[in-house]
Design a protein around this motif. Structure first.
Motif, PDB file in Angstrom:
ATOM      1  N   ALA A 336      -3.561  25.287  39.475  1.00 44.49           N
ATOM      2  CA  ALA A 336      -3.695  23.911  39.965  1.00 44.49           C
ATOM      3  C   ALA A 336      -4.943  23.229  39.431  1.00 44.49           C
ATOM      4  CB  ALA A 336      -3.704  23.895  41.500  1.00 44.49           C
ATOM      5  N   HIS A 337      -5.624  23.836  38.440  1.00 47.95           N
ATOM      6  CA  HIS A 337      -6.823  23.202  37.895  1.00 47.95           C
ATOM      7  C   HIS A 337      -6.721  23.065  36.377  1.00 47.95           C
ATOM      8  CE1 HIS A 337      -7.966  27.500  37.254  1.00 47.95           C
ATOM      9  NE2 HIS A 337      -8.505  27.015  36.146  1.00 47.95           N
ATOM     10  N   LEU A 338      -7.486  22.129  35.849  1.00 47.73           N
ATOM     11  CA  LEU A 338      -7.672  21.961  34.410  1.00 47.73           C
ATOM     12  C   LEU A 338      -9.160  21.804  34.140  1.00 47.73           C
ATOM     13  CD1 LEU A 338      -4.885  19.502  33.159  1.00 47.73           C
ATOM     14  CD2 LEU A 338      -5.107  21.930  32.624  1.00 47.73           C
ATOM     15  N   ASN A 339      -9.630  22.451  33.079  1.00 51.02           N
ATOM     16  CA  ASN A 339     -11.024  22.321  32.672  1.00 51.02           C
ATOM     17  C   ASN A 339     -11.035  21.936  31.202  1.00 51.02           C
ATOM     18  OD1 ASN A 339     -13.790  22.388  32.525  1.00 51.02           O
ATOM     19  ND2 ASN A 339     -13.945  24.621  32.497  1.00 51.02           N
ATOM     20  N   THR A 340     -10.904  20.637  30.955  1.00 47.37           N
ATOM     21  CA  THR A 340     -10.801  20.122  29.587  1.00 47.37           C
ATOM     22  C   THR A 340     -12.100  19.456  29.193  1.00 47.37           C
ATOM     23  OG1 THR A 340      -8.434  19.737  29.933  1.00 47.37           O
ATOM     24  CG2 THR A 340      -9.457  18.657  28.043  1.00 47.37           C
ATOM     25  N   GLN A 341     -12.773  20.057  28.221  1.00 46.19           N
ATOM     26  CA  GLN A 341     -14.044  19.535  27.711  1.00 46.19           C
ATOM     27  C   GLN A 341     -15.043  19.280  28.838  1.00 46.19           C
ATOM     28  OE1 GLN A 341     -12.336  16.274  25.334  1.00 46.19           O
ATOM     29  NE2 GLN A 341     -13.043  17.363  23.500  1.00 46.19           N
ATOM     30  N   VAL A 343     -14.460  18.582  31.971  1.00 49.18           N
ATOM     31  CA  VAL A 343     -13.975  17.746  33.074  1.00 49.18           C
ATOM     32  C   VAL A 343     -13.031  18.600  33.918  1.00 49.18           C
ATOM     33  CG1 VAL A 343     -12.753  15.647  33.729  1.00 49.18           C
ATOM     34  CG2 VAL A 343     -14.187  15.668  31.672  1.00 49.18           C
ATOM     35  N   PHE A 344     -13.471  19.001  35.087  1.00 47.60           N
ATOM     36  CA  PHE A 344     -12.714  19.910  35.947  1.00 47.60           C
ATOM     37  C   PHE A 344     -11.943  19.098  36.983  1.00 47.60           C
ATOM     38  CE2 PHE A 344     -11.838  23.099  39.099  1.00 47.60           C
ATOM     39  CZ  PHE A 344     -11.728  24.282  38.382  1.00 47.60           C
ATOM     40  N   THR A 345     -10.617  19.252  37.009  1.00 53.68           N
ATOM     41  CA  THR A 345      -9.774  18.502  37.940  1.00 53.68           C
ATOM     42  C   THR A 345      -8.851  19.445  38.696  1.00 53.68           C
ATOM     43  OG1 THR A 345      -8.110  18.098  36.215  1.00 53.68           O
ATOM     44  CG2 THR A 345      -9.806  16.411  36.535  1.00 53.68           C
ATOM     45  N   LEU A 346      -8.486  19.034  39.914  1.00 55.19           N
ATOM     46  CA  LEU A 346      -7.550  19.768  40.755  1.00 55.19           C
ATOM     47  C   LEU A 346      -6.387  18.864  41.130  1.00 55.19           C
ATOM     48  CD1 LEU A 346     -10.009  21.495  43.297  1.00 55.19           C
ATOM     49  CD2 LEU A 346      -8.883  22.571  41.355  1.00 55.19           C
ATOM     50  N   ASN A 347      -5.200  19.442  41.229  1.00 55.99           N
ATOM     51  CA  ASN A 347      -4.045  18.697  41.720  1.00 55.99           C
ATOM     52  C   ASN A 347      -3.013  19.678  42.253  1.00 55.99           C
ATOM     53  OD1 ASN A 347      -2.573  16.360  42.349  1.00 55.99           O
ATOM     54  ND2 ASN A 347      -3.162  15.405  40.416  1.00 55.99           N
ATOM     55  N   ARG A 348      -1.975  19.151  42.875  1.00 57.86           N
ATOM     56  CA  ARG A 348      -1.025  19.992  43.598  1.00 57.86           C
ATOM     57  C   ARG A 348       0.071  20.548  42.689  1.00 57.86           C
ATOM     58  NH1 ARG A 348      -2.270  19.591  48.813  1.00 57.86           N
ATOM     59  NH2 ARG A 348      -3.359  17.713  49.537  1.00 57.86           N
ATOM     60  N   LEU A 349       0.700  21.638  43.176  1.00 57.11           N
ATOM     61  CA  LEU A 349       1.860  22.244  42.538  1.00 57.11           C
ATOM     62  C   LEU A 349       2.969  22.388  43.579  1.00 57.11           C
ATOM     63  CD1 LEU A 349       0.230  25.160  40.494  1.00 57.11           C
ATOM     64  CD2 LEU A 349       1.239  23.093  39.561  1.00 57.11           C
ATOM     65  N   HIS A 350       4.216  22.240  43.120  1.00 58.89           N
ATOM     66  CA  HIS A 350       5.336  22.346  44.057  1.00 58.89           C
ATOM     67  C   HIS A 350       6.437  23.201  43.436  1.00 58.89           C
ATOM     68  CE1 HIS A 350       7.947  21.011  47.397  1.00 58.89           C
ATOM     69  NE2 HIS A 350       8.917  21.101  46.493  1.00 58.89           N
ATOM     70  N   VAL A 351       6.845  24.252  44.168  1.00 57.36           N
ATOM     71  CA  VAL A 351       7.943  25.122  43.760  1.00 57.36           C
ATOM     72  C   VAL A 351       9.029  25.008  44.821  1.00 57.36           C
ATOM     73  CG1 VAL A 351       8.648  27.478  43.209  1.00 57.36           C
ATOM     74  CG2 VAL A 351       6.350  26.691  42.595  1.00 57.36           C
ATOM     75  N   GLY A 352      10.225  24.523  44.429  1.00 56.49           N
ATOM     76  CA  GLY A 352      11.283  24.236  45.380  1.00 56.49           C
ATOM     77  C   GLY A 352      12.062  25.463  45.825  1.00 56.49           C
ATOM     78  N   GLU A 353      13.067  25.230  46.655  1.00 53.88           N
ATOM     79  CA  GLU A 353      13.890  26.309  47.188  1.00 53.88           C
ATOM     80  C   GLU A 353      14.629  27.053  46.076  1.00 53.88           C
ATOM     81  OE1 GLU A 353      16.575  24.979  50.149  1.00 53.88           O
ATOM     82  OE2 GLU A 353      15.041  24.066  51.418  1.00 53.88           O
ATOM     83  N   GLN A 354      14.676  28.380  46.225  1.00 55.83           N
ATOM     84  CA  GLN A 354      15.426  29.266  45.336  1.00 55.83           C
ATOM     85  C   GLN A 354      14.965  29.184  43.871  1.00 55.83           C
ATOM     86  OE1 GLN A 354      17.266  31.288  46.930  1.00 55.83           O
ATOM     87  NE2 GLN A 354      17.453  30.184  48.864  1.00 55.83           N
ATOM     88  N   CYS A 355      13.758  28.726  43.633  1.00 54.91           N
ATOM     89  CA  CYS A 355      13.239  28.672  42.260  1.00 54.91           C
ATOM     90  C   CYS A 355      12.786  30.070  41.813  1.00 54.91           C
ATOM     91  CB  CYS A 355      12.067  27.704  42.165  1.00 54.91           C
ATOM     92  SG  CYS A 355      12.538  25.970  42.290  1.00 54.91           S
ATOM     93  N   VAL A 356      12.800  30.285  40.511  1.00 54.27           N
ATOM     94  CA  VAL A 356      12.372  31.564  39.943  1.00 54.27           C
ATOM     95  C   VAL A 356      11.418  31.296  38.788  1.00 54.27           C
ATOM     96  CG1 VAL A 356      13.091  33.669  38.759  1.00 54.27           C
ATOM     97  CG2 VAL A 356      14.515  32.735  40.598  1.00 54.27           C
ATOM     98  N   MET A 357      10.263  31.960  38.824  1.00 54.51           N
ATOM     99  CA  MET A 357       9.324  31.952  37.704  1.00 54.51           C
ATOM    100  C   MET A 357       9.244  33.373  37.170  1.00 54.51           C
ATOM    101  SD  MET A 357       6.246  29.488  39.119  1.00 54.51           S
ATOM    102  CE  MET A 357       5.335  29.619  37.562  1.00 54.51           C
ATOM    103  N   ARG A 358       9.750  33.571  35.962  1.00 57.06           N
ATOM    104  CA  ARG A 358       9.823  34.910  35.402  1.00 57.06           C
ATOM    105  C   ARG A 358       8.513  35.256  34.678  1.00 57.06           C
ATOM    106  NH1 ARG A 358      15.981  35.649  33.219  1.00 57.06           N
ATOM    107  NH2 ARG A 358      15.275  37.818  33.198  1.00 57.06           N
ATOM    108  N   THR A 359       8.479  36.457  34.097  1.00 48.17           N
ATOM    109  CA  THR A 359       7.249  37.016  33.545  1.00 48.17           C
ATOM    110  C   THR A 359       6.594  36.093  32.513  1.00 48.17           C
ATOM    111  OG1 THR A 359       8.082  39.241  33.888  1.00 48.17           O
ATOM    112  CG2 THR A 359       6.274  39.002  32.333  1.00 48.17           C
ATOM    113  N   GLN A 364       1.547  24.275  35.440  1.00 46.72           N
ATOM    114  CA  GLN A 364       0.228  23.665  35.481  1.00 46.72           C
ATOM    115  C   GLN A 364       0.176  22.519  36.487  1.00 46.72           C
ATOM    116  OE1 GLN A 364      -0.732  22.992  31.185  1.00 46.72           O
ATOM    117  NE2 GLN A 364      -2.255  24.557  31.567  1.00 46.72           N
ATOM    118  N   GLN A 365      -1.023  22.050  36.757  1.00 46.85           N
ATOM    119  CA  GLN A 365      -1.265  21.124  37.856  1.00 46.85           C
ATOM    120  C   GLN A 365      -0.364  19.895  37.795  1.00 46.85           C
ATOM    121  OE1 GLN A 365      -4.593  17.961  36.799  1.00 46.85           O
ATOM    122  NE2 GLN A 365      -5.507  19.877  37.420  1.00 46.85           N
TER     123      GLN A 365
END
Length: 430
Positions: A336-341, A343-359, A364-365
């Protein structure tokens, strides 16, 4: 390899705080040409030929990247990272690469041997070349001081109290020392309790009791120390960081980065089992891991499986992550973060019902996975991107034109995945 056996310089980098000027001094001693105020990665670097690497002023690194200075034919070439450039996480920089001022190698970038990268943003690799997401403006070639450099170079001008580097060194060293003590605590405490039990009169007891009683106390002390370490870990997070909020948190204007580094320095406490193993690895794929991240602020639904094969890292900002019912997160990254040059920023992430994230997939944020979508192996979803309901995506990066399966409807999935336990029992009874 024998000269520099690991990325942490035999553990010295962990004692010095991993990111700061003391690390630059160590790399200079090894032969790396290093500029001022370089922000080093927490995972460290394993330079095989350090004298062939040049790092300019204000360079910002992400974690788990690799710099190679020779190819399979043993042809050695210098790798140059000019002042103000950025090498993000999981990048592979091949021999002869030159990253110019203002250029950003984004997540998972694989450079081409002997190539110069002009100002702009690059990620992944397609057709033996990085994917350029955007070109930089006219003023991108100007060397700009990062917020990290401003915070440590002009500490009195910051909007909060910036701790000097020696404080971070003392804190990191104390944390590792405390972790070493905690590692031996179950054995020492078990023996002390046994001594109290026998009242210093060991000779009046049988040999069996003299062996079994201390062993029993030591076995009981391991779960007790486990609970103590978890309380310290969760408590220190809320004391040092509190509840994270989306937005910009630059080093010179917000104390968040400093507080986060202080918290991360306490991570060795979770390795009290020995051999460097994190106690969270014992909870892989179980409800215990879900409870742990809920205690850190994550919003996680029912029947969620987290990291059955582990992850490096597990979610770094839990309170900014929402995971709905029935989702499965394998050895993937929720960042949920980015550190670009700098500049460090935070933002939300959302994973819905029955979603799959494989290996080795990565979200990203600001990204969203709608219900029943899936990320295949080695897949990057860029910031603010949205995976549509039922889509299967694959690729690094996985653009809108790289969908490997058409959207699924809820009725297309097996009933076991789309019904709750109560609904399944009711259907079986009918």
């Amino acid at each position: 390899g024998r000269l520099i056996p690991d990325p942490h310089l035999c553990g010295v980098a962990k004692l010095l705080g991993r990111h700061y000027e003391a690390i630059s001094a160590l790399y200079r001693l090894l032969g790396v040409k290093v500029g001022r105020y370089v922000y080093w990665p927490g995972s460290g670097f394993n330079f095989t030929e350090p004298d062939l690497v040049e790092v300019g002023d204000y360079v910002v690194f992400g974690s788990r990247s690799l710099i190679l200075t020779s190819n399979a034919h043993h042809r050695r070439q210098v790798v140059t990272l000019e002042a103000g450039s950025n090498v993000s996480d999981r990048c592979v920089v091949l021999p002869g690469t030159r990253v110019k001022t203002g250029a950003v190698l984004g997540s998972g970038a694989l450079t081409k041997e002997g190539t110069t990268y002009e100002p702009g943003t690059y990620v992944g690799n397609r057709g033996n070349e990085c994917v350029q997401l955007k070109k930089a403006g006219v003023d991108a070639s100007e060397v700009k001081e990062t917020s990290y450099a401003r915070a440590f170079g002009r500490r009195r001008e910051a909007t909060y109290t910036v701790l000097p580097e020696w404080c971070h060194i003392v804190w990191s060293t104390a944390s590792i020392s405390w972790a070493c003590i905690v590692t031996k605590l179950p054995i020492v405490a078990g023996l002390m309790l046994a001594q109290l039990y026998f009242m210093d009169d060991w000779h009046s007891h049988s040999v069996a009791s003299a062996l079994l009683v201390p062993s029993a106390f030591m076995i009981l002390m391991y779960p007790a120390v486990l609970c103590l370490v978890l309380c310290m870990d969760i408590g220190s997070k809320w004391i040092l960081i509190g509840r994270r909020k989306p937005g910009s948190h630059s080093w010179d204007s917000s104390s968040y980065c400093q507080r986060w580094q202080l918290y991360l320095s306490l991570a060795p406490l979770r390795s009290f089992e020995g051999h460097g193993a994190d106690l969270l690895d014992m909870f892989r794929g179980s409800q215990y891991l879900v409870w742990y991240f809920r205690a850190l602020g994550a919003r996680i639904g029912k029947r969620v499986c987290l990291y059955p094969n582990g992850a490096d890292p597990m979610m770094t900002e839990p309170e900014l992550v929402t995971i709905q019912d029935g989702a499965c997160i394998d050895e993937a990254a929720l960042i949920a973060h980015l550190n670009t040059q700098g500049v460090f920023t935070l933002n939300r992430l959302h994973v819905g019902e029955q979603c799959v994230m494989r290996t080795f997939s990565r979200l990203q944020q600001s990204a969203v996975m709608e219900p029943r979508s899936m990320l295949g192996e080695h897949t990057l979803i860029l910031p603010a991107d949205r995976v549509q309901e039922g889509e299967w995506r694959q690729g690094w990066p996985a653009g809108r034109g790289h969908v490997i399966a058409t959207p699924l409807r809820k009725g297309d999935l097996p009933a076991l995945l789309t019904t709750s336990k109560e609904e399944a029992i009711a259907a079986k009874a009918q």
